[in-house]
Design a protein around this motif. Structure first.
Motif, short mmCIF file in Angstrom:
data_model
loop_
_atom_site.label_atom_id
_atom_site.label_comp_id
_atom_site.label_asym_id
_atom_site.label_seq_id
_atom_site.Cartn_x
_atom_site.Cartn_y
_atom_site.Cartn_z
N GLY A 77 0.81 -1.21 0.00
CA GLY A 77 0.00 0.00 0.00
C GLY A 77 0.84 1.25 0.00
N ARG A 78 1.92 1.25 0.79
CA ARG A 78 2.80 2.43 0.82
C ARG A 78 3.47 2.64 -0.54
N GLN A 79 3.89 1.54 -1.18
CA GLN A 79 4.52 1.66 -2.49
C GLN A 79 3.53 2.20 -3.53
N LEU A 80 2.29 1.76 -3.44
CA LEU A 80 1.27 2.25 -4.36
C LEU A 80 1.00 3.73 -4.14
N GLN A 81 0.93 4.15 -2.88
CA GLN A 81 0.71 5.57 -2.59
C GLN A 81 1.86 6.41 -3.11
N LEU A 82 3.09 5.92 -2.94
CA LEU A 82 4.25 6.66 -3.44
C LEU A 82 4.21 6.74 -4.97
N LEU A 83 3.81 5.65 -5.62
CA LEU A 83 3.67 5.66 -7.07
C LEU A 83 2.62 6.68 -7.51
N ALA A 84 1.52 6.75 -6.76
CA ALA A 84 0.49 7.73 -7.08
C ALA A 84 1.05 9.14 -6.95
N GLY A 85 1.86 9.39 -5.92
CA GLY A 85 2.48 10.70 -5.76
C GLY A 85 3.43 11.03 -6.90
N ASP A 86 4.28 10.06 -7.26
CA ASP A 86 5.22 10.27 -8.37
C ASP A 86 4.49 10.52 -9.68
N THR A 87 3.41 9.79 -9.89
CA THR A 87 2.66 9.95 -11.14
C THR A 87 1.91 11.27 -11.16
N ALA A 88 1.41 11.71 -9.99
CA ALA A 88 0.75 13.02 -9.92
C ALA A 88 1.75 14.14 -10.25
N VAL A 89 2.99 14.00 -9.79
CA VAL A 89 4.02 14.99 -10.15
C VAL A 89 4.23 15.00 -11.65
N HIS A 90 4.26 13.82 -12.26
CA HIS A 90 4.48 13.78 -13.71
C HIS A 90 3.30 14.39 -14.45
N ASP A 100 -0.56 24.76 -19.13
CA ASP A 100 -1.81 24.80 -18.38
C ASP A 100 -1.44 24.82 -16.90
N GLN A 101 -1.12 26.02 -16.40
CA GLN A 101 -0.50 26.11 -15.08
C GLN A 101 -1.49 25.83 -13.94
N ASP A 102 -2.74 26.16 -14.11
CA ASP A 102 -3.72 25.91 -13.05
C ASP A 102 -3.87 24.40 -12.80
N THR A 103 -3.98 23.63 -13.86
CA THR A 103 -4.09 22.18 -13.70
C THR A 103 -2.80 21.61 -13.13
N ALA A 104 -1.66 22.14 -13.56
CA ALA A 104 -0.38 21.68 -13.02
C ALA A 104 -0.33 21.89 -11.51
N ARG A 105 -0.78 23.06 -11.05
CA ARG A 105 -0.77 23.34 -9.61
C ARG A 105 -1.64 22.35 -8.84
N ARG A 106 -2.76 21.97 -9.43
CA ARG A 106 -3.66 21.02 -8.75
C ARG A 106 -2.97 19.67 -8.55
N TYR A 107 -2.30 19.19 -9.57
CA TYR A 107 -1.59 17.91 -9.44
C TYR A 107 -0.40 18.02 -8.50
N TYR A 108 0.32 19.15 -8.54
CA TYR A 108 1.41 19.33 -7.58
C TYR A 108 0.88 19.29 -6.15
N LEU A 126 11.12 16.63 -4.64
CA LEU A 126 10.72 16.68 -6.05
C LEU A 126 9.62 17.72 -6.27
N VAL A 127 8.58 17.67 -5.45
CA VAL A 127 7.46 18.60 -5.64
C VAL A 127 7.91 20.04 -5.42
N LEU A 128 8.67 20.28 -4.37
CA LEU A 128 9.10 21.65 -4.08
C LEU A 128 10.00 22.20 -5.19
N ALA A 129 10.88 21.36 -5.71
CA ALA A 129 11.76 21.80 -6.80
C ALA A 129 10.95 22.12 -8.06
N MET A 130 9.93 21.33 -8.33
CA MET A 130 9.10 21.58 -9.50
C MET A 130 8.23 22.83 -9.32
#
Length: 328
Positions: A77-90, A100-108, A126-130
């Motif tokens: 479950g933790r690995q899946l949650q981390l994958l979801a976070g990584d994919t949301a960043v992408h 499309d900066q508004d949508t980008a901010r939502r996923y960040y 990763l998120v803060l750098a992006m």
């Protein structure tokens, strides 16, 4: 095979697995989801964010569906949650690249929530750098600098010189946009020193693999551009294009257009026009809002130049833009 066909054919390999609610989820599923995300990164590097967004959003939805309907132990479950976070960043990055900066901010925001929930410093950095990069791009350099500093505070303990180099370059970019050339030069010099030490310490996270001397040359060129030293910017922009890997098709297109812009701003109109027309070869396979914006900037600059080469370049760029609009 052209770009559209290749991207469409990549859907099966990049989108991951589909699971029903009764399926047990194990390590093999996590690995397949991770490989799907890697495939999406490769497609993005080659073709830009516009063409890959829908695939990545669908990949994220699959992961979330498995999280909410699958059966698995806490470790999975933790690995899946981390994958979801990584994919949301992408997803956020792709919408950023598509401008499309508004949508980008939502996923960040979704990714940062996941990082906080998991207390995962890698994802948080990763998120803060992006977010720092996005803030500088949008003309919010103070936010960009503060976000990069927050990323640095968390990244120091990770012990990766290349990661610290990337963050220092984000700090430099924010300061350059603020017209603090002294501070920007200082942080960029630090970024270069840390990049030279990348063989020491811990390796960089996979998402930072793109960072290297091509990006630092580009950052140096942008620094000179921000301070109005256009002739000084040109050698660095040229070096960035020369050193950029062919695997990063979107960056090659962006760098060549930025070189064209720099040449025109430096008064090298004929060469700038030639580079602008030469960029069309890169653009044929790239769909990126940021690249399209730079293309329009270059066309506008050339439109103000009274020279045969500039007029011919404007005509060629206009024909390309109109043709692309008709194809879409």
């Amino acid at each position: 095979m052209d770009r559209r066909t290749f991207v469409a054919d990549s859907l099966g390999s990049a989108a991951g697995v589909a699971l029903g609610s009764s399926d047990a989820v194990g390590t093999a599923h996590v690995v397949e989801f991770r490989e799907g995300l890697r495939s999406l990164y490769s497609l993005d590097d080659a073709y830009g964010g516009n063409a890959i967004r829908s695939l990545t959003v669908r990949h994220l939805r699959r992961i979330r569906r498995v999280i909410n309907t699958g059966t698995y132990p806490d470790t999975i479950g933790r690995q899946l949650q981390l994958l979801a976070g990584d994919t949301a960043v992408h997803c956020a990055w792709l919408y950023y690249d598509a401008d499309d900066q508004d949508t980008a901010r939502r996923y960040y925001g979704e990714a940062l929530t996941t990082a906080t929930m998991l207390r995962n410093e890698n994802l948080e950095v990763l998120v803060l750098a992006m977010l720092s990069m996005q803030a500088s791009y949008e003309g919010r350099p103070r936010d960009g600098y503060d976000l990069a500093r927050a990323a640095r505070q968390r990244a120091t303990a990770l012990g990766s010189p290349l990661l610290l180099s990337l963050i220092a370059s984000r700090e430099s970019r924010a300061l350059a946009v603020m017209r603090d050339s002294s501070g920007a030069r200082k942080h960029l010099a630090e970024a270069m020193r840390m990049a030279d030490r990348s063989d020491r310490g811990r390796p960089a996270p996979e998402w930072a693999a793109f960072h290297g001397h091509a990006e630092l040359d580009y950052a140096q060129g942008l620094l000179y551009t921000e301070t109005g030293h256009h002739k000084a910017a040109v050698p660095f922009l040229r070096a960035a294009l020369t050193h950029q890997s062919r695997a990063y098709g979107r960056n090659q297109a962006l760098y060549r257009l930025t070189l064209a812009r720099g040449l025109v701003q430096a008064g090298e109109f004929d060469e700038g026009a030639a580079e602008a027309l030469g960029s069309l070869g890169h653009l044929a396979e790239v769909e990126s809002g940021r690249v399209t914006r730079r293309l329009h900037e270059v066309r506008a600059l050339l439109g103000g130049v009274d020279a045969v080469s500039a007029r011919e370049a404007v005509e060629g760029l206009t024909e390309y833009i109109q043709g692309k609009a008709e194809r879409q």
